[in-house]
Motif scaffolding. Structure first.
Motif, mmCIF file in Angstrom:
data_model
loop_
_atom_site.group_PDB
_atom_site.id
_atom_site.type_symbol
_atom_site.label_atom_id
_atom_site.label_comp_id
_atom_site.label_asym_id
_atom_site.label_seq_id
_atom_site.Cartn_x
_atom_site.Cartn_y
_atom_site.Cartn_z
ATOM 1 N N GLU A 186 38.091 14.824 28.865
ATOM 2 C CA GLU A 186 37.587 15.023 30.232
ATOM 3 C C GLU A 186 36.162 14.495 30.362
ATOM 4 O OE1 GLU A 186 38.003 19.113 31.358
ATOM 5 O OE2 GLU A 186 40.159 19.101 30.985
ATOM 6 N N GLU A 187 35.362 14.677 29.329
ATOM 7 C CA GLU A 187 33.983 14.175 29.334
ATOM 8 C C GLU A 187 33.956 12.650 29.339
ATOM 9 O OE1 GLU A 187 30.915 15.639 29.450
ATOM 10 O OE2 GLU A 187 31.906 17.539 29.872
ATOM 11 N N VAL B 261 36.185 10.662 30.795
ATOM 12 C CA VAL B 261 36.464 10.267 32.178
ATOM 13 C C VAL B 261 35.248 10.567 33.057
ATOM 14 C CG1 VAL B 261 37.953 10.690 34.179
ATOM 15 C CG2 VAL B 261 38.955 10.542 31.902
ATOM 16 N N ALA B 262 34.610 11.701 32.831
ATOM 17 C CA ALA B 262 33.443 12.094 33.628
ATOM 18 C C ALA B 262 32.284 11.113 33.476
ATOM 19 C CB ALA B 262 32.999 13.502 33.250
ATOM 20 N N CYS B 263 32.190 10.445 32.342
ATOM 21 C CA CYS B 263 31.082 9.502 32.150
ATOM 22 C C CYS B 263 31.404 8.131 32.738
ATOM 23 C CB CYS B 263 30.697 9.394 30.674
ATOM 24 S SG CYS B 263 31.697 8.289 29.676
ATOM 25 N N ASP C 90 37.459 5.029 32.883
ATOM 26 C CA ASP C 90 38.782 5.216 33.466
ATOM 27 C C ASP C 90 39.851 5.221 32.384
ATOM 28 O OD1 ASP C 90 37.750 5.269 36.072
ATOM 29 O OD2 ASP C 90 37.905 3.089 36.251
ATOM 30 N N HIS D 257 37.780 4.265 27.261
ATOM 31 C CA HIS D 257 38.700 5.399 27.098
ATOM 32 C C HIS D 257 39.560 5.192 25.853
ATOM 33 C CE1 HIS D 257 41.842 8.338 27.995
ATOM 34 N NE2 HIS D 257 40.962 8.898 28.816
ATOM 35 N N ASN E 56 23.228 11.915 28.719
ATOM 36 C CA ASN E 56 23.778 11.800 30.073
ATOM 37 C C ASN E 56 24.979 10.853 30.082
ATOM 38 O OD1 ASN E 56 22.825 9.016 30.552
ATOM 39 N ND2 ASN E 56 20.783 9.955 30.588
ATOM 40 N N ASN E 57 25.645 10.793 31.234
ATOM 41 C CA ASN E 57 26.881 10.008 31.332
ATOM 42 C C ASN E 57 26.662 8.519 31.106
ATOM 43 O OD1 ASN E 57 28.529 12.203 31.710
ATOM 44 N ND2 ASN E 57 28.499 12.064 33.933
#
Length: 55
Positions: A2-3, A5-7, A10, A16, A37-38
């Motif tokens: 999830e992290e 994708v959050a950064c 895709d 990914h 940070n992302n």
């Protein structure tokens, strides 16, 4: 993941994909999670992909 994708990585991205390979190892997951940070997380994944596959 999830992290990841959050950064900004895709589901069909190189970032990914490399995360799915790297994060089977606890040490790699921990390294990713301590990044500040992302943007830094995404860049780290990009560099890992380029280092392994040269793209």
């Amino acid at each position: 993941m999830e992290e990841v994708v959050a950064c900004g990585a895709d589901y069909d991205s190189n970032e990914h994909f490399i995360a799915s390979e790297l994060f089977v190892k606890k040490e790699q997951r921990e390294m990713f999670m301590i990044l500040p940070n992302n943007a830094v997380k995404f860049n780290w994944l990009s560099r890992k992909y380029k280092a392994k596959y040269g793209n």
